[in-house]
Design a protein around this motif. Structure first.
Motif, PDB file in Angstrom:
ATOM      1  N   LYS A   1      -2.555 -13.323   4.096  1.00  0.00           N
ATOM      2  CA  LYS A   1      -2.499 -13.683   2.868  1.00  0.00           C
ATOM      3  C   LYS A   1      -1.211 -13.123   2.123  1.00  0.00           C
ATOM      4  O   LYS A   1      -0.765 -13.956   1.049  1.00  0.00           O
ATOM      5  CB  LYS A   1      -3.654 -13.273   2.186  1.00  0.00           C
ATOM      6  N   ARG A   2      -0.761 -12.082   2.384  1.00  0.00           N
ATOM      7  CA  ARG A   2       0.417 -11.383   1.851  1.00  0.00           C
ATOM      8  C   ARG A   2       1.252 -10.817   3.064  1.00  0.00           C
ATOM      9  O   ARG A   2       0.934 -10.411   3.860  1.00  0.00           O
ATOM     10  CB  ARG A   2      -0.020 -10.288   0.983  1.00  0.00           C
ATOM     11  N   ILE A   3       2.498 -11.113   2.690  1.00  0.00           N
ATOM     12  CA  ILE A   3       3.464 -10.894   3.621  1.00  0.00           C
ATOM     13  C   ILE A   3       4.226  -9.508   3.766  1.00  0.00           C
ATOM     14  O   ILE A   3       5.116  -9.067   4.359  1.00  0.00           O
ATOM     15  CB  ILE A   3       4.792 -11.711   3.754  1.00  0.00           C
ATOM     16  N   SER A   4       3.761  -8.668   2.727  1.00  0.00           N
ATOM     17  CA  SER A   4       4.468  -7.214   2.290  1.00  0.00           C
ATOM     18  C   SER A   4       4.383  -6.428   3.490  1.00  0.00           C
ATOM     19  O   SER A   4       3.055  -6.365   4.190  1.00  0.00           O
ATOM     20  CB  SER A   4       3.593  -6.818   1.224  1.00  0.00           C
ATOM     21  N   VAL A   5       5.103  -5.585   3.847  1.00  0.00           N
ATOM     22  CA  VAL A   5       4.999  -4.599   4.763  1.00  0.00           C
ATOM     23  C   VAL A   5       4.737  -3.064   4.283  1.00  0.00           C
ATOM     24  O   VAL A   5       4.433  -2.109   4.998  1.00  0.00           O
ATOM     25  CB  VAL A   5       6.038  -4.336   5.769  1.00  0.00           C
ATOM     26  N   ALA A   6       4.719  -3.199   2.958  1.00  0.00           N
ATOM     27  CA  ALA A   6       4.617  -1.881   2.359  1.00  0.00           C
ATOM     28  C   ALA A   6       5.004  -0.476   2.597  1.00  0.00           C
ATOM     29  O   ALA A   6       4.515   0.355   2.734  1.00  0.00           O
ATOM     30  CB  ALA A   6       2.863  -1.658   2.176  1.00  0.00           C
ATOM     31  N   ASN A   7       6.152  -0.744   2.927  1.00  0.00           N
ATOM     32  CA  ASN A   7       6.822   0.142   3.649  1.00  0.00           C
ATOM     33  C   ASN A   7       8.085   1.160   2.667  1.00  0.00           C
ATOM     34  O   ASN A   7       8.750   1.975   3.111  1.00  0.00           O
ATOM     35  CB  ASN A   7       7.781  -0.210   4.915  1.00  0.00           C
ATOM     36  N   THR A   8       7.892   0.920   1.525  1.00  0.00           N
ATOM     37  CA  THR A   8       8.887   1.421   0.369  1.00  0.00           C
ATOM     38  C   THR A   8       8.756   2.695  -0.184  1.00  0.00           C
ATOM     39  O   THR A   8       9.280   3.633  -0.025  1.00  0.00           O
ATOM     40  CB  THR A   8       9.412   0.435  -0.395  1.00  0.00           C
ATOM     41  N   GLY A   9       7.832   2.655  -1.148  1.00  0.00           N
ATOM     42  CA  GLY A   9       7.461   3.676  -2.034  1.00  0.00           C
ATOM     43  C   GLY A   9       5.970   4.017  -2.036  1.00  0.00           C
ATOM     44  O   GLY A   9       5.142   3.448  -1.368  1.00  0.00           O
ATOM     45  N   LEU A  10       5.438   5.200  -2.768  1.00  0.00           N
ATOM     46  CA  LEU A  10       4.251   5.600  -2.792  1.00  0.00           C
ATOM     47  C   LEU A  10       4.137   6.396  -4.171  1.00  0.00           C
ATOM     48  O   LEU A  10       4.867   7.238  -4.499  1.00  0.00           O
ATOM     49  CB  LEU A  10       3.796   6.535  -1.838  1.00  0.00           C
ATOM     50  N   PHE A  11       3.078   5.746  -5.025  1.00  0.00           N
ATOM     51  CA  PHE A  11       2.830   6.340  -6.154  1.00  0.00           C
ATOM     52  C   PHE A  11       1.633   6.623  -6.688  1.00  0.00           C
ATOM     53  O   PHE A  11       0.487   5.991  -6.056  1.00  0.00           O
ATOM     54  CB  PHE A  11       3.603   5.684  -7.425  1.00  0.00           C
TER      55      PHE A  11
END
Length: 678
Positions: free
Chosen positions: A158-168
């Motif tokens: 449903k979403r193509i993000s790999v979520a590999n950039t930041g964290l907050f």
């Protein structure tokens, strides 16, 4: 299951961002005790440092099509756990986990998949990529997404993000980011994946779903308009979350403010500030690769730079990602809650991936008369290309002439400036020339802007220090206000271009007294755009630091063969000094690599804790049970934040793979089609 899953990895490819300590690791670990030397500061007790980064799970057929910004998100953290047996003793524990995105879960449950679902950024930016090849890679992604909805699929993409950039952290949630989707909630300290966050709640949370407007709003383009910057900002005073959503369709940028809620004994209560969702920002010139922005207490700064990210570029026979150095850099400044009142400021072309701090300039009545911004300014977009092992395209003669005319007259009054302008655009992988600090190839400096709200012009714009400077951090209590000290990563290489050309490696951690250098510039004003306040090199700064403890630029040099990653600042308790604290970062000794430049399975990294005030002493070193690849951004999470996380009802899990006997006709058809797509 992930711990025992073998990664598909092609050895001997010699791609700089798939080799050595850039290569993905092969296992994940639960919280595992670590040995250390030195003394762990009590301020770290029960807190956790976590860093995000790409760690591709499927890369058998990558070849040259790989980029440092690619890869499935992996979190690597150290929990400073207080010993239950003896009060005051701290046992550091290492944990690393994949972020279970839709793309990763689909990859794991598709054994016939040979290369990542998403096209590599290297494919998009490579001038040698043919139009047909780029179109095919995009179509392949669309087909794989469609197949994820077919019978036999374990999970629809449903979403193509790999979520590999930041964290907050915001409002009881730790959130991982990437520009191609909304934030994804993870749970500290074990780093389990919870679910996508839509601005109201996360999937997997144990509460009633809210009927409020979510990221992206409604409509046919809502899936695109929820794409969120990799660098959202959290106001340290109001606790508001500020972010933007970048798309390929006008108005290109939407803007959101999510308030925090007050934690009660049983539940969260109504927020103190109203929510602002999906507000369009007028005046953005086109679809851009926009990675960061600036936020002060009263204002927001959007950066409309000449680096486009637009699939419609293909219709013009241009790469999807293209940099036009003849175009202006535009900065849109507006009151925090009123994007319609945006004012645009223009200057010479540049690239900025990270801002360091933004703060208001107020008069004696408390009214803002200007906005200050510190940013890591690059003189070209070559980092985007070199991070994919691709030589940056050189400008045409027509473009070069436009650049020459666009630069300020006083910035081109010497032959060296003209030479610098030419060499700054030489492909990184080819440049071998030595440069002085003033004309350094591929400059990336901590840069100062002042946007005057009274004149409507940029009245100050110059570098503060000539040393290379990226991945900034500061005391978080000073964000969005007048911070004196900015910390960041640097290199002792002869030029930043040389360092980037052989893959980004950080061997210097730097501390810059920004306010001291801004004040110095009032006495001897640098040349606008091309000028710099402190023109010393890293070597000169290191030499001067030996006898000048008040030096406005201080550098910590890693031992020979050791390289660092982005640092994060953690303050000491009950201190009045802004720089009294610690810098936490991962470190790796490349002497562990074999003769082919690859890491053996028993290679390990360390977490170093550096005294941020003196920039000399490493207070402690924690040895990890395995290495942590060179990655992107992370954060520090306090004991209170970990304890105050919202409750979770269900975590994302990796589905069990079907055996050969369990597969039905649809399963076999789907796997055959995925195998054909490669």
């Amino acid at each position: 299951m992930m711990g025992s899953m073998a990664l598909k990895r092609k050895r001997g490819g010699n791609h700089p961002y798939l080799s050595g300590n850039f290569a993905p690791v092969r296992r994940t670990l639960p919280l595992t005790p670590c040995k250390y030397i030195g003394a762990i500061p009590s301020e770290l007790t029960n807190g956790q440092y976590v860093r995000n980064g790409g760690n591709p799970v499927t890369n058998e057929e990558l070849g040259r099509e790989a980029h440092w910004f690619d890869g499935d998100g992996m979190l690597s953290g150290i929990l400073f756990k207080e010993s239950p047996a003896k009060h005051g003793d701290i046992e550091p524990q290492f944990v690393n986990q994949y972020i279970l995105t839709d793309c990763l879960l689909s990859s794991i449950t598709s054994p016939s998949l040979k290369s990542p679902i998403l096209p590599s950024i290297a494919t998009m930016v490579n001038p040698a990529s043919s139009l047909l090849w780029i179109i095919w890679r995009v179509i392949r992604t669309l087909l794989l997404v469609l197949l994820s909805y077919s019978p036999g699929s374990k999970l629809a993409i449903k979403r193509i993000s790999v979520a590999n950039t930041g964290l907050f952290y915001h409002d009881g949630r730790a959130l991982a980011t990437c520009e191609s989707g909304p934030p994804l909630r993870v749970q500290l300290p074990n780093l389990e994946t919870v679910g996508w966050y839509n601005g109201n709640e996360s999937e997997g949370e144990s509460h009633v779903k809210l009927a409020e407007e979510a990221f992206g709003g409604t409509g046919v383009l809502s899936w695109m308009q929820e794409w969120t910057t990799g660098h959202p900002k959290v106001d340290p005073e109001t606790k508001e979350l500020l972010l933007y959503h970048c798309t390929f369709i006008a108005p290109y940028i939407h803007y959101t403010i999510v308030p925090t809620t007050t934690r009660g004994k049983e539940a969260y209560t109504s927020p103190a500030f109203p929510k602002l969702m999906n507000k369009p920002i007028p005046g953005v010139s086109g679809a851009k690769m926009m990675h960061d922005f600036g936020v002060s207490r009263q204002h927001t700064v959007i950066m409309d730079l000449p680096l486009s990210l637009n699939p419609f570029n293909l219709l013009k026979n241009k790469p999807v990602v293209a940099y036009d150095s003849s175009e202006a850099s535009r900065f849109g400044v507006f009151p925090r809650r009123n994007p319609s009142a945006i004012r645009w400021f223009e200057t010479s072309a540049c690239c900025i991936f990270h801002t360091a701090n933004t703060w208001d300039q107020v008069d004696h009545h408390g009214q803002a008369v200007g906005v200050n911004m510190l940013a890591c300014r690059l003189t070209s977009a070559s980092l985007v290309f070199s991070a994919g092992n691709v030589a940056a395209p050189q400008p045409t003669k027509e473009t070069a002439d436009k650049i020459r005319k666009a630069l300020p007259r006083d910035g081109l009054d010497h032959a060296s400036d003209l030479e610098s302008s030419r060499w700054e655009r030489t492909p990184l992988l080819q440049s071998q020339r030595e440069f002085t600090p003033e004309e350094e190839s591929e400059q990336c400096r901590l840069y100062y802007y002042y946007f005057s709200l009274t004149t409507g012009k940029i009245t100050h714009q110059y570098g503060l220090s000539a040393i290379p400077f990226e991945f900034p951090t500061l005391n978080p209590t000073k964000e969005m206000s007048t911070a004196r000290y900015i910390y960041g990563c640097s290199t002792s290489a002869s030029s930043f271009g040389a360092a980037l050309g052989r893959a980004v490696k950080i061997d210097v951690i730097a501390k810059i007294d920004a306010l001291a250098l801004i004040e110095k510039a009032r006495i001897g004003r640098p040349t606008e755009v091309t000028g710099c306040v402190d023109r010393r090199s890293v070597a000169e700064v290191l030499s001067d630091n030996e006898f000048n403890v008040q030096d406005p630029v201080r550098c910590f040099k890693m031992p020979e063969g050791w390289y660092a990653q982005e640092a994060r600042f953690v303050a000491r308790d009950s201190t009045q000094s802004e720089d009294d604290g610690f810098l936490l970062f991962y470190a790796f000794d490349e002497a562990q690599m074999d003769e082919d430049g690859e890491c053996p399975d028993n290679a390990v990294s360390q977490l170093w804790v550096l005294d941020a005030k003196g920039m000399r002493d490493v207070i402690c070193k924690v040895t990890l049970p395995q290495r942590v690849p060179y990655g992107l951004h992370g954060g520090w999470f306090s004991e209170e934040q970990i304890a105050e996380q919202r409750e979770v009802e269900i975590f994302r899990k990796i589905p069990a793979l079907k055996t050969k006997e369990q597969r039905n006709t649809w399963d076999r058809i789907r796997e055959a089609m995925i195998g054909m797509l490669g």
